[in-house]
Design an enzyme around this catalytic site. Structure first.
Site, short mmCIF file in Angstrom:
data_model
loop_
_atom_site.label_atom_id
_atom_site.label_comp_id
_atom_site.label_asym_id
_atom_site.label_seq_id
_atom_site.Cartn_x
_atom_site.Cartn_y
_atom_site.Cartn_z
N HIS A 180 16.11 -35.02 -41.83
CA HIS A 180 16.10 -33.56 -42.02
C HIS A 180 15.31 -33.09 -43.24
O HIS A 180 15.78 -32.24 -44.01
CB HIS A 180 17.53 -33.04 -42.09
CG HIS A 180 18.28 -33.10 -40.78
ND1 HIS A 180 17.67 -33.01 -39.55
CD2 HIS A 180 19.62 -33.24 -40.52
CE1 HIS A 180 18.58 -33.09 -38.60
NE2 HIS A 180 19.77 -33.23 -39.14
N HIS A 188 20.44 -25.69 -37.63
CA HIS A 188 21.54 -26.65 -37.51
C HIS A 188 22.91 -25.97 -37.47
O HIS A 188 23.87 -26.43 -38.10
CB HIS A 188 21.45 -27.65 -38.66
CG HIS A 188 21.92 -29.01 -38.34
ND1 HIS A 188 23.26 -29.31 -38.15
CD2 HIS A 188 21.26 -30.17 -38.16
CE1 HIS A 188 23.37 -30.60 -37.89
NE2 HIS A 188 22.18 -31.15 -37.88
N ASP A 198 24.75 -37.37 -29.73
CA ASP A 198 23.84 -37.14 -30.85
C ASP A 198 22.48 -37.69 -30.42
O ASP A 198 21.94 -38.60 -31.02
CB ASP A 198 24.35 -37.86 -32.11
CG ASP A 198 23.61 -37.43 -33.38
OD1 ASP A 198 22.69 -36.61 -33.27
OD2 ASP A 198 23.97 -37.93 -34.46
N ARG A 202 15.50 -37.87 -37.83
CA ARG A 202 15.15 -39.05 -38.62
C ARG A 202 13.71 -39.48 -38.44
O ARG A 202 13.19 -39.44 -37.32
CB ARG A 202 16.08 -40.21 -38.24
CG ARG A 202 17.50 -39.94 -38.64
CD ARG A 202 18.48 -40.97 -38.12
NE ARG A 202 19.83 -40.60 -38.53
CZ ARG A 202 20.55 -39.63 -37.94
NH1 ARG A 202 20.08 -38.97 -36.89
NH2 ARG A 202 21.74 -39.32 -38.40
N GLU A 237 20.16 -28.23 -31.37
CA GLU A 237 19.00 -28.13 -32.24
C GLU A 237 17.73 -28.25 -31.40
O GLU A 237 17.31 -29.35 -31.07
CB GLU A 237 19.04 -29.26 -33.28
CG GLU A 237 20.35 -29.38 -34.03
CD GLU A 237 20.55 -30.76 -34.65
OE1 GLU A 237 19.63 -31.28 -35.30
OE2 GLU A 237 21.63 -31.34 -34.47
C1 GLA Z 1 21.72 -34.21 -36.93
C2 GLA Z 1 21.71 -35.65 -36.61
C3 GLA Z 1 23.07 -36.22 -36.83
C4 GLA Z 1 23.59 -35.92 -38.20
C5 GLA Z 1 23.55 -34.43 -38.44
C6 GLA Z 1 23.93 -34.09 -39.85
O1 GLA Z 1 22.19 -33.44 -35.93
O2 GLA Z 1 21.25 -35.90 -35.31
O3 GLA Z 1 23.01 -37.60 -36.62
O4 GLA Z 1 22.84 -36.57 -39.16
O5 GLA Z 1 22.28 -33.94 -38.20
O6 GLA Z 1 25.19 -34.55 -40.19
#
Ligand code: GLA
Length: 354
Positions: free
Chosen positions: A106, A179, A251, A81, A318
């Site tokens: 993304h 991803h 996350d 983000r 990632e």
């Molecule tokens: C990334 C983000 C998550 C989510 C995924 C897609 O990994 O960190 O919060 O948005 O992509 O669903």
């Protein structure tokens, strides 16, 4: 060995999309599609010698075009983000498409995960696919023409190497990643909670309610984010912790101890006891976004074989630089200059433990 097969027709461009499958002698195969450069399948043997597909994905091209979740995709120009979908560089403010609430996620509305990549196969003992893409000046609001090359190489030791390179003609941020959603028991085997994970990271980035890093770089010591010693993903995932609650699980960006390296180093080990599969991740990047698939549920887009898409049945590792670095002077540098080449290597190596 490399084989090429038709995946479907991309209606918006009236063109056929092809998939390429690389195989090695170790019984591993990797299938990549031209659409988003996504990894749609990885088959690799378990401790009994049975091979299973260990990554989430879809049966049809249509789902890759329409669904959320970025399954297997190459993500760019900037992964994760960007707060408010805006950043200021050299006194100029750039506005990006806000595709995630008030933020950009993304790469924006049509990020590189949703573009068609040109694929050049190179067969051999260690088959290789070279994917290229041109991103024009102003693409999704980002400055500068960028040329990107991503090389997927299937090594003899059952490792998939991904090498990223990008150049620009104007200063611009870049932070690429892949991803792929892994489940080492097989993509259809259910919860990932019993996977044993180790990440060599001594700090992580706390986030706000929108999953934007607050700017603090916090020690993992004494938190559920301490994976320096192996522990199951499930052990602390439901702990009473603000960051876990906001994200609905893991996350967050984990910062590797010592930061970026010149050559790829071993940073992550994941082990799944039923299959005995082990995934070891080597990278030169400073960080990994460890995402436990909290938003994976979808009634609309079932996975391969009609498997319902369910929360926390696959995870992403990632590798990248720190998210939203453009808005945090104390974070990693993600600005690429015209005379430089962005490089990033990650190696996902599979093995088994009896
Ligand atoms: C990334 C983000 C998550 C989510 C995924 C897609 O990994 O960190 O919060 O948005 O992509 O669903």
């Amino acid at each position: 060995m490399i084989t090429k097969h038709e995946f479907g027709t991309l209606e918006s461009e009236s063109r056929k999309i092809y998939n390429y499958t690389m195989k090695n002698r170790g019984g591993m195969s990797v299938t990549v599609t031209e659409f988003g450069g996504a990894i749609v399948e990885i088959r690799v043997p378990d401790k009994f010698g049975r091979d299973t597909d260990v990554v989430g994905g879809y049966d049809s091209l249509r789902d890759y075009v329409l669904a959320d979740g970025y399954l297997g995709a190459l993500v760019g120009r900037v992964a994760n983000r960007i707060a408010g979908g805006t950043f200021t560089l050299d006194g100029e403010t750039h506005r990006l498409f806000r595709n995630n609430g008030k933020n950009s996620l993304h790469g924006g509305k049509v990020g590189w995960s949703h573009r068609v990549w040109a694929v050049k196969p190179e067969d051999g003992e260690e088959p290789k696919l070279t994917l290229t893409l041109h991103s024009p000046d102003g693409d999704e609001g980002y400055p500068g023409n960028m040329d990107v090359t991503v090389t997927y190489e299937l090594l003899s030791n059952n490792a998939l190497s991904i090498r990223y390179e990008a150049t620009t003609d104007k200063r611009t941020p870049v932070n690429l990643t892949n991803h792929t959603y892994f489940n080492l028991g097989g993509y259809a085997s259910g919860s990932i909670r019993d996977h044993v994970l180790q990440i060599e990271a001594d700090t992580y980035l706390p986030t706000d309610a929108d999953l934007i890093p607050t700017g603090e770089i916090r020690s993992v010591a004494g938190t559920p984010f301490d994976f320096r010693e192996p522990k199951t993903i499930g052990r602390d995932m439901d702990a009473d912790n603000a960051d876990l609650k906001t994200a609905g699980g893991y996350d967050q960006c984990f910062n590797f101890t010592g930061g970026a390296t010149k050559a790829p180093e071993r940073r992550i080990i994941v082990y799944e006891p039923n299959s005995g599969r082990v995934l070891t991740v080597f990278t030169d990047q400073p960080c990994v976004q460890f995402y436990s698939g909290n938003f994976l549920d979808s009634a609309e887009f079932p996975m391969k074989g009609g498997l319902p898409r369910r929360k926390q049945t696959a995870f992403c590792l990632e590798t990248q630089a720190m998210p939203d670095s453009v808005n945090h002077p104390n974070f990693t540098n993600t600005i690429l200059n015209p005379n430089e080449t962005y490089t990033h290597t990650v190696i996902y190596r599979f093995s088994v433990q009896q």
